[in-house]
Structure formats: C-alpha cells, structure tokens
Design an enzyme around this catalytic site. Structure first.
Site, PDB file in Angstrom:
ATOM      1  N   GLY A 112      -9.889   2.632   7.685  1.00 58.89           N
ATOM      2  CA  GLY A 112     -10.719   3.819   7.546  1.00 58.89           C
ATOM      3  C   GLY A 112     -11.819   3.811   8.580  1.00 58.89           C
ATOM      4  N   GLN A 169     -19.643   6.135  12.552  1.00 60.34           N
ATOM      5  CA  GLN A 169     -19.334   4.821  13.115  1.00 60.34           C
ATOM      6  C   GLN A 169     -18.978   4.889  14.597  1.00 60.34           C
ATOM      7  OE1 GLN A 169     -16.564   3.810   9.650  1.00 60.34           O
ATOM      8  NE2 GLN A 169     -17.301   1.803  10.342  1.00 60.34           N
ATOM      9  N   CYS A 177     -15.970  -4.017   7.027  1.00 63.18           N
ATOM     10  CA  CYS A 177     -16.360  -2.788   7.713  1.00 63.18           C
ATOM     11  C   CYS A 177     -16.304  -3.022   9.214  1.00 63.18           C
ATOM     12  CB  CYS A 177     -17.770  -2.380   7.284  1.00 63.18           C
ATOM     13  SG  CYS A 177     -18.349  -0.853   8.019  1.00 63.18           S
ATOM     14  N   LEU A 178     -15.745  -2.056   9.935  1.00 60.94           N
ATOM     15  CA  LEU A 178     -15.676  -2.186  11.385  1.00 60.94           C
ATOM     16  C   LEU A 178     -17.062  -2.214  12.014  1.00 60.94           C
ATOM     17  CD1 LEU A 178     -12.663   0.198  12.069  1.00 60.94           C
ATOM     18  CD2 LEU A 178     -12.656  -2.308  11.973  1.00 60.94           C
ATOM     19  N   HIS A 193     -15.721   4.088   0.350  1.00 68.32           N
ATOM     20  CA  HIS A 193     -16.395   3.348   1.416  1.00 68.32           C
ATOM     21  C   HIS A 193     -16.721   4.284   2.582  1.00 68.32           C
ATOM     22  CE1 HIS A 193     -16.765  -0.388   4.047  1.00 68.32           C
ATOM     23  NE2 HIS A 193     -16.648   0.574   4.945  1.00 68.32           N
ATOM     24  N   GLU A 194     -15.747   5.084   3.011  1.00 73.56           N
ATOM     25  CA  GLU A 194     -15.953   5.966   4.160  1.00 73.56           C
ATOM     26  C   GLU A 194     -16.887   7.128   3.835  1.00 73.56           C
ATOM     27  OE1 GLU A 194     -15.189   4.785   6.934  1.00 73.56           O
ATOM     28  OE2 GLU A 194     -13.845   3.238   6.186  1.00 73.56           O
ATOM     29  N   HIS A 204     -20.374   6.114   4.157  1.00 73.03           N
ATOM     30  CA  HIS A 204     -20.849   6.142   5.547  1.00 73.03           C
ATOM     31  C   HIS A 204     -21.465   7.496   5.897  1.00 73.03           C
ATOM     32  CE1 HIS A 204     -19.914   2.397   7.566  1.00 73.03           C
ATOM     33  NE2 HIS A 204     -18.700   2.377   7.073  1.00 73.03           N
TER      34      HIS A 204
END
Length: 170
Positions: free
Chosen positions: A46, A51, A95-96, A137-138, A141
């Site tokens: 994701g 991000q 997380c990226l 999660h996304e 963000h």
C-alpha cells in the site's frame, strides 16, 4: 509511469492532513499509476499520496501477496471508512516511510470503505484481513497518522527519535 521517491519519517508532509481530490482526471490517474509502480518496486502492499510528497487523498494498494497470485491493484480516491467491526485483529505492520521497522498493531478486523475509483465512479468495499489492515493504515496516512501512533508513547518516541537522528546525519 515513473517511480517516485518515498518520503521518510520525520518529513513533515507525512504529518499533514491531505486535501480532497475535486475531480478524478488524467493527472490523478497518472499519479496513481506512478504510485503503484513505486509501491511494487519498494516493495510494499500500500502507498498513500503523501508518502510520495503529494498531499492529496489518494491511496493505492495490492494485497495479492501470494507468489502465484495475480496482481489486484486498487486505486482509492477520497477514501473514507464508513463502518468498522467491534472485532479486532492484530497484524505486524511496517511502512515504506518508516523502513526496516515493524510492530504489531491492533485495528478493527473489518471495515467498510467508500471511495472513488480511477474513473471517478463511486465504490464501496467491505474488507477484512490484510486488506482491512492495509486500507486503515493507508487512510491514516491521509490524516497525517502513522502506524507508530497506534503504539505506546515510549515505542513511538523511541522510533521517532531514531529517524530524526538518521535524518540529521543524512
């Protein structure tokens, strides 16, 4: 399509509330394609627009993680969680934007999400399991919330300080 750089904690864009998308046009579709390419190359399941430095309410994901699974990319524009289950599930999240750090996070086990697809058509998905966790999660963000915000204050402060220190020396 173009791979975009992924912002890393403590970049302040990660803590901003993203702006809604007023119209799903070619620019939005191009950004979503770039985000998918970036996510797949990272690799991740994701990615939210903040991000990659774009403070707009756009999320991409693909939880088809089995080795032989067909890719199942999703593009969600202006996603909003409209219902959550009382039942919870715990998944190890990463997380990226917070590389090489994972932690167990408890979230609702099932969510209903309304969004616009890449054509601007209204959609709704009832998600559970990994997809439910990924969507929550996304969408977090988009509201400037990171998965570490669901941890204890001590763990959150420790990881934040580590990334602040790395940013100073980068």
């Amino acid at each position: 399509m173009a791979k975009r750089p992924i912002l890393i904690l403590p970049d302040p864009i990660l803590r901003r509330v993203a702006a809604p998308v007023s119209v799903v046009d070619e620019e939005v579709r191009r950004l979503a394609k770039d985000m998918l390419e970036t996510m797949y190359e990272a690799p991740g399941i994701g990615l939210a627009a903040p991000q990659v430095g774009v403070s707009r309410r756009i999320v991409v994901c693909d939880v088809a993680v089995e080795e032989d699974a067909e890719p199942a990319p999703m593009v969600l524009v202006n996603p909003e969680i409209v219902a959550v289950s009382a039942e919870v599930a715990v998944y190890e999240e990463g997380c990226l934007s917070i590389p090489e750090y994972t932690e167990d996070v408890e979230r609702p086990a099932r969510v209903t999400v309304r969004y616009l697809d890449a054509d601007g058509a209204p959609q709704e998905v009832v998600a559970e399991g990994l997809l439910a966790t990924c969507l929550q999660h996304e969408i977090d963000h988009l509201d400037g919330v990171l998965f570490i915000d669901h941890l204890s204050r001590l763990k959150r402060e420790r990881i934040t300080k580590r990334f602040q220190k790395q940013a100073r020396f980068a």
